[in-house]
Design a protein around this motif. Structure first.
Motif, PDB file in Angstrom:
ATOM      1  N   PRO A   1      49.641  89.181  85.761  1.00  0.00           N
ATOM      2  CA  PRO A   1      50.608  88.189  85.372  1.00  0.00           C
ATOM      3  C   PRO A   1      50.182  86.499  85.499  1.00  0.00           C
TER       4      PRO A   1
ATOM      5  N   LYS B   1      72.034  88.861  76.871  1.00  0.00           N
ATOM      6  CA  LYS B   1      70.362  88.626  77.142  1.00  0.00           C
ATOM      7  C   LYS B   1      69.914  88.525  78.695  1.00  0.00           C
TER       8      LYS B   1
ATOM      9  N   GLN C   1      63.273  79.340  81.496  1.00  0.00           N
ATOM     10  CA  GLN C   1      64.481  79.757  80.426  1.00  0.00           C
ATOM     11  C   GLN C   1      65.651  80.548  81.000  1.00  0.00           C
ATOM     12  N   ARG C   2      65.403  81.192  81.813  1.00  0.00           N
ATOM     13  CA  ARG C   2      66.576  81.897  82.523  1.00  0.00           C
ATOM     14  C   ARG C   2      67.653  80.764  83.028  1.00  0.00           C
TER      15      ARG C   2
ATOM     16  N   GLU D   1      53.452  81.721  82.725  1.00  0.00           N
ATOM     17  CA  GLU D   1      54.385  82.327  81.953  1.00  0.00           C
ATOM     18  C   GLU D   1      55.506  82.758  83.096  1.00  0.00           C
ATOM     19  N   THR D   2      55.216  82.919  84.297  1.00  0.00           N
ATOM     20  CA  THR D   2      56.538  83.294  85.101  1.00  0.00           C
ATOM     21  C   THR D   2      57.336  82.138  85.272  1.00  0.00           C
ATOM     22  N   THR D   3      56.496  81.072  85.461  1.00  0.00           N
ATOM     23  CA  THR D   3      57.633  79.768  85.745  1.00  0.00           C
ATOM     24  C   THR D   3      58.451  79.521  84.326  1.00  0.00           C
ATOM     25  N   GLU D   4      57.677  79.764  83.403  1.00  0.00           N
ATOM     26  CA  GLU D   4      58.330  79.657  82.230  1.00  0.00           C
ATOM     27  C   GLU D   4      59.652  80.341  81.691  1.00  0.00           C
ATOM     28  N   ASN D   5      59.395  81.650  82.575  1.00  0.00           N
ATOM     29  CA  ASN D   5      60.512  82.567  82.212  1.00  0.00           C
ATOM     30  C   ASN D   5      61.754  82.123  83.144  1.00  0.00           C
ATOM     31  N   TYR D   6      61.414  81.701  84.486  1.00  0.00           N
ATOM     32  CA  TYR D   6      62.452  81.193  85.135  1.00  0.00           C
ATOM     33  C   TYR D   6      63.023  80.016  84.682  1.00  0.00           C
TER      34      TYR D   6
ATOM     35  N   HIS E   1      69.387  78.993  80.267  1.00  0.00           N
ATOM     36  CA  HIS E   1      70.372  80.125  79.789  1.00  0.00           C
ATOM     37  C   HIS E   1      71.755  79.951  80.727  1.00  0.00           C
TER      38      HIS E   1
END
Length: 384
Positions: free
Chosen positions: A5, A230, A16-17, A9-14, A20
């Motif tokens: 991983p 989502k 984004q969440r 990308e993980t930081t971006e995911n957090y 949201h």
């Protein structure tokens, strides 16, 4: 070979969440403001004569039909119940609103019944999916058939809602023991929109304000559902799978929690229909989840009630609590008594069997229950 991983990308995911979740909180805030706008607009439009305006709905059966048709058309009981909460905050009598709330429970079941039609090409799948969808219909119709006459005779739901609202509210609004935190948060937005509505249409400003409020409720609930779907549907499915086979109480509890998480009973029940159609879950296992969805969906009206301010705010909370009491009482009575518990299941299986043999029965059922019969009753009431 599996790729490691990437930290970025993980930081971006957090990130984004987080965005949201912030968007969900903003939408809930707008939902609460919108209820205040409807209450304020309705109060201004009726000038204290809301009861006269809704005189036609004082007939409980008319109120019930209004609830069924409005929810079937919008396909969202959360939207309709939030609008009803706003109308009560503006002067609609609680007694008139109770049958409307009950009607919303019936109207909301149309969504998963439509979803089940997606299985129509495969006979066995369709029979299982249609039964899983219509068990919700049979249960809600049966609940109204039992509780509406009792409510007309004794008004026990209205009294229970009043008792609970009285215990929860102190003062003239949704403040707890006089500590008001909702009004200062929502008042600036409501005032700004109210001024804009009066600027747009002068004397018709209150009417414009009502429509703006309804529009915001519609958009807020639609987007809350989309964003939470989502964020939560993956988790909701895990809860669903984990709860299966652990008894009806776990099933009801899981259905309630999942619906609170996704803020939509239509999403919860529609999640189950394809799983039932494919044979993953049996009708007996689906049934308690459906009942939990009925209870969980009341959270939206309760949230909406916090947006009501002024002397009528307590009634807005009262009608939201009536919705909660009605759904809990229905589950306790119908699911708690074995002969009554079996009836929705038997009805759903019978309807699924004949609809599998001839698909026209499924279409006729949808049209008759949600549109034709309520529409005819409205016409009969108008002319006779």
């Amino acid at each position: 070979m599996t790729e490691a991983p990437v930290v970025g990308e993980t930081t971006e995911n957090y990130g984004q969440r987080l965005l949201h979740w912030l968007f969900v909180f903003f939408l809930i805030y707008m939902l609460i403001c919108a209820v205040g706008m409807i209450g304020s607009g309705f109060k201004g439009a009726t000038k204290g004569h809301a009861e006269d305006l809704f005189a036609f709905a004082t007939n409980p059966f008319m109120g019930l039909i209004i609830g069924v048709i409005a929810t079937a058309m919008i396909q969202s009981s959360s939207t309709v119940t939030s609008i009803i909460v706003g109308l009560v905050a503006g002067g609609l009598p609680v007694g008139t609103a109770v049958p409307m709330i009950m009607g919303a429970n019936i109207g909301t079941t149309i969504t998963n019944t439509i979803v089940s039609l997606g299985h129509v090409r495969k006979k066995k799948e369709f029979r299982r999916a249609f039964a899983a969808a219509t068990i919700h219909d049979f249960f809600n119709v049966m609940a109204v058939a039992i509780f509406l006459p009792l409510e007309i005779m004794f008004g026990f739901l209205e009294k229970a809602g009043a008792l609970l609202a009285g215990m929860m509210v102190g003062g003239d609004d949704m403040s707890v023991k006089g500590f008001n935190f909702i009004k200062p948060l929502t008042k600036p937005v409501i005032n700004e929109v109210s001024n804009a509505a009066h600027f747009i249409s002068g004397e018709l400003g209150p009417i414009v304000l009502i429509f703006i409020g309804i529009g915001i409720i519609f958009l807020a609930i639609t987007w809350i559902g989309r964003v939470l779907k989502k964020l939560m549907v993956g988790r909701a499915k895990k809860i669903l799978h984990a709860a299966i086979g652990r008894g009806p109480l776990t099933g009801i509890f899981s259905g309630t929690i999942i619906t609170v998480l996704v803020q939509s009973s239509s999403t919860t029940t529609s999640l189950m229909v394809p799983l039932a159609g494919s044979g993953v879950f049996r009708l007996k296992q689906i049934y308690p989840f459906t009942l939990g969805a009925n209870i969980g969906t009341t959270i939206t009206a309760l949230l909406a009630a916090t947006g009501a301010v002024g002397p009528l705010a307590v009634y807005a909370l009262q009608i939201a609590l009536v919705h909660l009491c009605f759904n809990i009482a229905s589950v306790v009575l119908i699911y708690g008594i074995t002969p009554l518990r079996k009836l929705p299941r038997a009805g759903a299986m019978w309807l699924a069997r004949i609809s599998t043999e001839n698909k026209i029965y499924a279409i006729l059922y949808l049209l008759m229950v949600f549109f034709v019969v309520p529409g005819l009753l409205v016409l009969l009431y108008r002319f006779f």
